[in-house]
Design a protein around this motif. Structure first.
Motif, PDB file in Angstrom:
ATOM      1  N   TRP A  58       0.609  -1.464   0.127  1.00 29.50           N
ATOM      2  CA  TRP A  58       0.052   0.221  -0.213  1.00 29.50           C
ATOM      3  C   TRP A  58       1.082   1.099   0.158  1.00 29.50           C
ATOM      4  CZ3 TRP A  58      -3.400  -2.260   4.382  1.00 29.50           C
ATOM      5  CH2 TRP A  58      -4.690  -3.295   3.619  1.00 29.50           C
ATOM      6  N   ARG A  59       2.238   1.381   0.269  1.00 30.61           N
ATOM      7  CA  ARG A  59       3.173   2.219   0.682  1.00 30.61           C
ATOM      8  C   ARG A  59       3.379   2.722  -0.607  1.00 30.61           C
ATOM      9  NH1 ARG A  59       5.424   4.703   4.667  1.00 30.61           N
ATOM     10  NH2 ARG A  59       5.225   3.819   6.426  1.00 30.61           N
ATOM     11  N   LYS A  60       3.201   1.661  -1.341  1.00 35.30           N
ATOM     12  CA  LYS A  60       3.484   1.491  -3.439  1.00 35.30           C
ATOM     13  C   LYS A  60       2.797   2.247  -4.372  1.00 35.30           C
ATOM     14  CE  LYS A  60       6.178  -1.898  -5.326  1.00 35.30           C
ATOM     15  NZ  LYS A  60       6.374  -3.637  -6.160  1.00 35.30           N
ATOM     16  N   ASP A  61       1.711   1.265  -3.272  1.00 27.07           N
ATOM     17  CA  ASP A  61       0.272   1.683  -4.529  1.00 27.07           C
ATOM     18  C   ASP A  61      -0.123   3.488  -3.734  1.00 27.07           C
ATOM     19  OD1 ASP A  61       0.124  -0.792  -5.244  1.00 27.07           O
ATOM     20  OD2 ASP A  61      -1.436  -1.023  -3.949  1.00 27.07           O
ATOM     21  N   GLN A  62       0.099   4.132  -2.755  1.00 25.12           N
ATOM     22  CA  GLN A  62      -0.191   5.308  -2.336  1.00 25.12           C
ATOM     23  C   GLN A  62      -1.438   5.863  -1.850  1.00 25.12           C
ATOM     24  OE1 GLN A  62       1.985   8.637  -5.290  1.00 25.12           O
ATOM     25  NE2 GLN A  62       3.478   7.924  -4.228  1.00 25.12           N
ATOM     26  N   GLY A  63      -1.777   4.217  -1.002  1.00 22.50           N
ATOM     27  CA  GLY A  63      -2.950   4.371  -0.770  1.00 22.50           C
ATOM     28  C   GLY A  63      -3.793   2.860   0.398  1.00 22.50           C
ATOM     29  N   LEU A  64      -4.527   3.424   0.562  1.00 19.11           N
ATOM     30  CA  LEU A  64      -4.999   2.103   0.529  1.00 19.11           C
ATOM     31  C   LEU A  64      -6.794   1.491  -0.034  1.00 19.11           C
ATOM     32  CD1 LEU A  64      -5.532   2.946   5.314  1.00 19.11           C
ATOM     33  CD2 LEU A  64      -3.721   1.818   3.921  1.00 19.11           C
ATOM     34  N   PRO A  65      -6.588   0.490   0.020  1.00 19.20           N
ATOM     35  CA  PRO A  65      -7.479   0.203  -0.252  1.00 19.20           C
ATOM     36  C   PRO A  65      -8.910   0.421  -0.002  1.00 19.20           C
ATOM     37  CG  PRO A  65      -6.671  -2.014   0.200  1.00 19.20           C
ATOM     38  CD  PRO A  65      -6.390  -0.579   0.270  1.00 19.20           C
ATOM     39  N   ASP A  66     -10.204  -0.002  -1.317  1.00 22.20           N
ATOM     40  CA  ASP A  66     -11.713   1.125  -0.575  1.00 22.20           C
ATOM     41  C   ASP A  66     -12.381   0.057   0.465  1.00 22.20           C
ATOM     42  OD1 ASP A  66     -12.239   2.406  -2.592  1.00 22.20           O
ATOM     43  OD2 ASP A  66     -13.547   0.882  -4.000  1.00 22.20           O
ATOM     44  N   VAL A 123     -10.405  -1.710   2.917  1.00 21.13           N
ATOM     45  CA  VAL A 123      -9.602  -1.210   4.405  1.00 21.13           C
ATOM     46  C   VAL A 123     -10.065  -0.070   4.811  1.00 21.13           C
ATOM     47  CG1 VAL A 123      -7.676  -0.170   5.185  1.00 21.13           C
ATOM     48  CG2 VAL A 123      -7.866  -2.608   3.921  1.00 21.13           C
ATOM     49  N   VAL A 124     -10.735   1.256   4.141  1.00 20.01           N
ATOM     50  CA  VAL A 124     -11.131   2.501   4.497  1.00 20.01           C
ATOM     51  C   VAL A 124     -12.923   2.260   4.711  1.00 20.01           C
ATOM     52  CG1 VAL A 124      -9.224   3.962   3.441  1.00 20.01           C
ATOM     53  CG2 VAL A 124     -11.449   3.099   2.057  1.00 20.01           C
ATOM     54  N   LYS A 125     -13.564   1.402   4.251  1.00 19.20           N
ATOM     55  CA  LYS A 125     -14.403   1.222   4.237  1.00 19.20           C
ATOM     56  C   LYS A 125     -14.682   0.790   5.554  1.00 19.20           C
ATOM     57  CE  LYS A 125     -19.382   1.303   3.473  1.00 19.20           C
ATOM     58  NZ  LYS A 125     -20.184   0.077   4.675  1.00 19.20           N
ATOM     59  N   GLY A 126     -14.212  -0.624   6.051  1.00 16.95           N
ATOM     60  CA  GLY A 126     -13.679  -1.593   7.188  1.00 16.95           C
ATOM     61  C   GLY A 126     -13.555  -0.281   8.708  1.00 16.95           C
ATOM     62  N   PHE A 127     -13.085   0.570   8.560  1.00 14.43           N
ATOM     63  CA  PHE A 127     -12.470   1.780   9.121  1.00 14.43           C
ATOM     64  C   PHE A 127     -13.856   2.476   9.709  1.00 14.43           C
ATOM     65  CE2 PHE A 127     -11.977   6.250   9.396  1.00 14.43           C
ATOM     66  CZ  PHE A 127     -11.239   5.825  11.568  1.00 14.43           C
ATOM     67  N   VAL A 128     -14.515   2.601   8.603  1.00 13.64           N
ATOM     68  CA  VAL A 128     -15.735   3.968   8.902  1.00 13.64           C
ATOM     69  C   VAL A 128     -16.789   3.214   9.633  1.00 13.64           C
ATOM     70  CG1 VAL A 128     -17.954   5.523   7.267  1.00 13.64           C
ATOM     71  CG2 VAL A 128     -14.365   5.315   6.257  1.00 13.64           C
ATOM     72  N   ASP A 129     -16.943   2.100   8.685  1.00 14.20           N
ATOM     73  CA  ASP A 129     -18.325   1.440   9.412  1.00 14.20           C
ATOM     74  C   ASP A 129     -17.788   0.631  11.098  1.00 14.20           C
ATOM     75  OD1 ASP A 129     -19.368   0.686   6.935  1.00 14.20           O
ATOM     76  OD2 ASP A 129     -18.521  -1.406   6.944  1.00 14.20           O
ATOM     77  N   ARG A 130     -16.642   0.685  11.609  1.00 16.21           N
ATOM     78  CA  ARG A 130     -16.395   0.216  12.309  1.00 16.21           C
ATOM     79  C   ARG A 130     -16.142   1.585  13.457  1.00 16.21           C
ATOM     80  NH1 ARG A 130     -13.912  -3.107  10.067  1.00 16.21           N
ATOM     81  NH2 ARG A 130     -13.533  -5.767  10.463  1.00 16.21           N
ATOM     82  N   TYR A 131     -16.151   3.096  12.447  1.00 12.56           N
ATOM     83  CA  TYR A 131     -16.040   4.163  13.127  1.00 12.56           C
ATOM     84  C   TYR A 131     -17.207   4.448  13.837  1.00 12.56           C
ATOM     85  CZ  TYR A 131     -15.036   9.182  14.185  1.00 12.56           C
ATOM     86  OH  TYR A 131     -15.472  10.254  15.193  1.00 12.56           O
ATOM     87  N   PHE A 153      -6.289   8.628   7.686  1.00 12.70           N
ATOM     88  CA  PHE A 153      -7.546   8.674   8.841  1.00 12.70           C
ATOM     89  C   PHE A 153      -7.840   9.755   9.722  1.00 12.70           C
ATOM     90  CE2 PHE A 153      -6.987   3.380   8.739  1.00 12.70           C
ATOM     91  CZ  PHE A 153      -8.097   3.691   7.597  1.00 12.70           C
ATOM     92  N   GLN A 154      -6.340  10.346   9.735  1.00 16.93           N
ATOM     93  CA  GLN A 154      -5.961  11.634  10.856  1.00 16.93           C
ATOM     94  C   GLN A 154      -6.300  12.635  10.100  1.00 16.93           C
ATOM     95  OE1 GLN A 154      -1.790  10.870  11.344  1.00 16.93           O
ATOM     96  NE2 GLN A 154      -1.328  12.714  10.743  1.00 16.93           N
ATOM     97  N   ASN A 155      -6.497  12.813   9.030  1.00 15.57           N
ATOM     98  CA  ASN A 155      -6.578  13.868   7.884  1.00 15.57           C
ATOM     99  C   ASN A 155      -8.102  13.980   8.014  1.00 15.57           C
ATOM    100  OD1 ASN A 155      -3.826  12.631   6.988  1.00 15.57           O
ATOM    101  ND2 ASN A 155      -3.927  14.760   6.493  1.00 15.57           N
ATOM    102  N   ASP A 156      -8.768  12.311   7.617  1.00 16.12           N
ATOM    103  CA  ASP A 156     -10.244  12.678   7.302  1.00 16.12           C
ATOM    104  C   ASP A 156     -10.868  13.188   8.929  1.00 16.12           C
ATOM    105  OD1 ASP A 156      -9.805  10.887   5.337  1.00 16.12           O
ATOM    106  OD2 ASP A 156     -10.560   9.266   5.914  1.00 16.12           O
ATOM    107  N   LEU A 157     -10.296  12.759   9.676  1.00 17.23           N
ATOM    108  CA  LEU A 157     -11.024  13.064  10.652  1.00 17.23           C
ATOM    109  C   LEU A 157     -10.849  14.508  11.388  1.00 17.23           C
ATOM    110  CD1 LEU A 157     -10.596  10.055  13.503  1.00 17.23           C
ATOM    111  CD2 LEU A 157     -12.634  10.679  12.305  1.00 17.23           C
TER     112      LEU A 157
END
Length: 381
Positions: A32-40, A42-50, A83-87
């Motif tokens: 994901w460092r090489k891709d310069q971002g997280l896959p959908d 993972v970010v959706k998993g974070f948001v759902d739990r949050y 996620f820190q930028n999102d919040l």
């Protein structure tokens, strides 16, 4: 004084620890460092739990809870995460938008896992000196026109919209602060151009420089929930500083864990290096730093959440100390790992890069002195 976390806070940490340890494997983080971002997923998993935890709380997710989440996830990943930028961006949106716009943005974030906007505040010649921004909006020939340039816009190449801070030239300033306005602008308007910034660290958090050349705006793009201007923005920036420090602490903790693991198993001269006095001293000093950072972070988050009179000083002192100290902890971890620590196969090397960037982000180390010193002088009157 009770320093123990509440049962709810422990549950928050456990929830995101389970999530973080399951998704942020070394192989995944490397990719994901090489891709310069997280896959959908993972970010959706974070948001759902949050939002699941947010819905369970009578008062919603406060800054202390958000701090614990960011610290834990950055520890699991050993990396800076978006996620820190999102919040933080949501804090800015909630601080300046009305309920209708805020609800629309939150609903979209909840459904997709990705923010529909990026945030443009910093400029090439107005980073920590926010009031020196020159990006401006004015009415000319009956048209609202935006001109200027923003830098370090997180996700600035890809977000559907940009939340842009601009000086309102149509409204005269009533005090020493220029008249500030925020505009939620569609990214595809003519005159907007985004160019990626090639950083040495924080690879999973892509940034861009965004220029605005005679961009014509509609009046409804303007946020009208709060007209506090720069004074209100400065209060909002404190959230970003807490989140940056939470990420730094989490990464420093990850570096410490890697250093201890290495010192326990690697041998030199027939014994594990963890038995060498100089390594013991390094690990001891690193642990002192971690505990001090955590104390300052939680105290600053608590000061904001409970609206303490010294919250501005608490935040500035925290931001002055934690990113710099986290970088030092990561550097010590690299030293303990030896040559391995200076390769990209050991995450302590990229942790060092990510922590080092946080000494600049959200107000440099030096700007924190500029903020703190007058407050300290006043406190000792």
């Amino acid at each position: 004084m009770d320093f123990a976390l509440s049962d709810n806070q422990k549950n928050i940490i456990a929830t995101f620890r389970e999530f973080g340890e399951s998704v942020f494997t070394p192989e995944s983080v490397f990719q994901w460092r090489k891709d310069q971002g997280l896959p959908d997923e993972v970010v959706k998993g974070f948001v759902d739990r949050y939002f699941a935890l947010d819905d369970q709380s009578p008062d919603g997710m406060g800054i202390m809870s958000q701090t614990l989440i960011l610290e834990e996830l950055c520890r699991c990943a050993g990396a800076a995460l978006p996620f820190q930028n999102d919040l933080f961006n949501l804090q800015i949106m909630g601080g300046f938008a009305d309920e209708t716009v805020s609800s629309r943005v939150l609903d979209d974030y909840r459904q997709t896992g990705r923010l529909m906007f990026s945030l443009g505040v910093s400029e090439p010649n107005a980073g920590s000196d926010t009031m020196s921004m020159t990006t401006s909006v004015e009415t000319r020939d009956g048209r609202l026109v935006l001109n200027g340039k923003k830098t370090y816009v997180n996700n600035g190449e890809y977000s559907p919209s940009i939340l842009c801070a601009a000086i309102d030239k149509d409204t005269p300033s009533e005090d020493e602060y220029p008249s500030l306005s925020f505009w939620l602008i569609p990214h595809d308007l003519p005159g907007i151009r985004a160019v990626p910034i090639n950083k040495i660290g924080q690879s999973m958090v892509p940034f861009a420089s965004v220029s605005f050349d005679e961009v014509e705006l509609k009046p409804e793009y303007r946020l009208r929930g709060h007209e506090g201007g720069f004074r209100h923005l400065f209060k909002m920036l404190e959230f970003g500083r807490v989140f940056t420090c939470a990420a730094s602490l989490g990464m420093a903790q990850a570096a410490m864990e890697d250093a201890v693991a290495n010192a326990r198993v690697r041998k030199a001269f027939g014994v594990s290096i963890g038995q060498f006095q100089q390594v013991e001293q390094m690990l001891t000093d690193m642990e002192v730093s971690l505990r001090t950072m955590r104390s300052m972070l939680y105290q600053a988050a608590w000061a904001i959440e409970t609206d303490q009179p010294d919250k501005r000083l608490a935040v500035a002192l925290m931001k002055r100390y934690i990113p710099k100290t986290a970088t030092e902890v990561a550097s010590s971890a690299m030293q303990i790992l030896g040559g391995l620590g200076y390769t990209d196969s050991a995450r302590v090397s990229t942790i060092w890069q990510d922590c080092r960037g946080n000494q600049i982000a959200e107000g440099t180390d030096q700007i924190m002195v500029y903020i703190s010193a007058p407050l300290i002088m006043k406190e000792y009157e």
